[in-house]
Write an enzyme that holds these catalytic residues in place. Sequence first.
Site, PDB file in Angstrom:
ATOM      1  CG  MET A  29      -1.876  -1.221   1.160  1.00 16.54           C
ATOM      2  SD  MET A  29      -3.457  -0.960   1.972  1.00 16.54           S
ATOM      3  CE  MET A  29      -2.927  -0.677   3.628  1.00 16.54           C
ATOM      4  CB  ALA A  31       3.799   4.499   3.383  1.00 13.49           C
ATOM      5  CG  LEU A  32       7.201   1.256  -0.833  1.00 16.34           C
ATOM      6  CD1 LEU A  32       7.937   0.972  -2.135  1.00 16.34           C
ATOM      7  CD2 LEU A  32       6.286   0.082  -0.478  1.00 16.34           C
ATOM      8  N   GLY A  35      11.339  -2.903   5.491  1.00 18.98           N
ATOM      9  CA  GLY A  35      10.660  -4.199   5.524  1.00 18.98           C
ATOM     10  C   GLY A  35      10.176  -4.577   4.123  1.00 18.98           C
ATOM     11  CG  HIS A  36       7.103  -2.303   2.090  1.00 17.78           C
ATOM     12  ND1 HIS A  36       6.928  -1.155   2.834  1.00 17.78           N
ATOM     13  CD2 HIS A  36       5.894  -2.923   2.086  1.00 17.78           C
ATOM     14  CE1 HIS A  36       5.680  -1.085   3.253  1.00 17.78           C
ATOM     15  NE2 HIS A  36       5.033  -2.144   2.830  1.00 17.78           N
ATOM     16  N   GLY A 147       4.946 -10.115   4.495  1.00 13.75           N
ATOM     17  CA  GLY A 147       5.694 -10.093   5.747  1.00 13.75           C
ATOM     18  C   GLY A 147       4.924 -10.811   6.857  1.00 13.75           C
ATOM     19  CD  GLN A 153      -2.112  -8.694   4.773  1.00 17.28           C
ATOM     20  OE1 GLN A 153      -2.930  -7.788   4.847  1.00 17.28           O
ATOM     21  NE2 GLN A 153      -0.865  -8.468   4.422  1.00 17.28           N
ATOM     22  CB  SER A 186       3.267   2.239   6.233  1.00 17.48           C
ATOM     23  OG  SER A 186       3.771   1.301   5.325  1.00 17.48           O
TER      24      SER A 186
HETATM   25  O1  PAF Z   1      -0.214  -5.756   3.857  1.00 16.71           O
HETATM   26  C1  PAF Z   1      -0.584  -4.857   3.073  1.00 16.71           C
HETATM   27  O2  PAF Z   1       0.131  -3.886   2.805  1.00 16.71           O
HETATM   28  C2  PAF Z   1      -1.965  -4.952   2.444  1.00 16.71           C
HETATM   29  O3  PAF Z   1      -2.866  -5.528   3.321  1.00 16.71           O
HETATM   30  C3  PAF Z   1      -1.956  -5.664   1.083  1.00 16.71           C
HETATM   31  C4  PAF Z   1      -1.556  -7.120   1.226  1.00 16.71           C
HETATM   32  C5  PAF Z   1      -1.016  -4.961   0.121  1.00 16.71           C
HETATM   33  C6  PAF Z   1      -3.366  -5.638   0.483  1.00 16.71           C
HETATM   34  O4  PAF Z   1      -3.813  -4.344   0.285  1.00 16.71           O
END
Ligand code: PAF
Length: 279
Positions: A29, A31-32, A35-36, A147, A153, A186
């Site tokens: 989403m 705002a990297l 971790g990303h 992650g 999730q 983020s």
């Molecule tokens: O973990 C996230 O950033 C979000 O939940 C995802 C998996 C990109 C779905 O919008």
Amino acid sequence: MLVFAKIKSVQQKINSLKKGASIGFVPTMGALHKGHLSLIKQAKKENDIVVVSIFVNPTQFNKQEDLINYPKTIDTDLSLLKSVYCDLVFTPTAEEIYSNNIKSQVFDFDGLEHQMEGKFRDGHFNGVGTIVKRLFEIVTPHKAYFGEKDFQQLQIIRKLVQKHHIPVKIIGCDIFRENDGLAMSSRNSRLTEEYRNASPFIYQTLKKAKIKFGTISAHDVVQWVENEFKNQPLLELEYFEIADEATLQSIKNKEPKQKYRAFIAVFAGKIRLIDNISL
Ligand code: PAF
């Protein structure tokens, strides 16, 4: 690095690149943070082409205020993605993804969706399931990276691909932490200095809980953690649970050979932070 906002153009490009090449996908989403970037680096090692999506998905926010305040840093994000040699970025609008119908599909994740985050964030996992399924249909990756900070999730996405027969291998990646132990998120950028300084207590407590779980019951560990937070005026504990990794159900008794994890959600002022640790 190529950037596309339209479904048709990203699909055309991916189809032309795909011939024989493996595609690794990191949905985000924006705002990297580091971790990303660690997910993207892992995807780079394991695939020929890496696709990253940046899309603040409206249907997974149960509070409009959170959606509005979600940090949006597209220029910095794109520079960061270039720095880790991302090949392709998909940055759709909500209209492109949902047309005129910004609504979630309703999923049955065999009860995983009703545990922990599901109790506090109504409809959140239907929103996540909807967008991840849609993005998988568009990007058609071989592997997708998530992650473990959002462990619930991750398990739900595993369930999604299993139940819907989606041919994507889901890769869970270790939690990336700041030097003081705070799990990268983020949302951390929205913490005031005072709350930021208080927040490493969350992981410190998880580590102590892990040690205690070796000698005392799950129930007693939960009580101990709840008491610890009573002495922290800046941090409000929303939940602390010890759960089975597969079912995410809270446990009463430890069984040999089962895998357990401790999960926590804490408010640092208005910012909600989550974390977890394998026990
Ligand atoms: O973990 C996230 O950033 C979000 O939940 C995802 C998996 C990109 C779905 O919008």
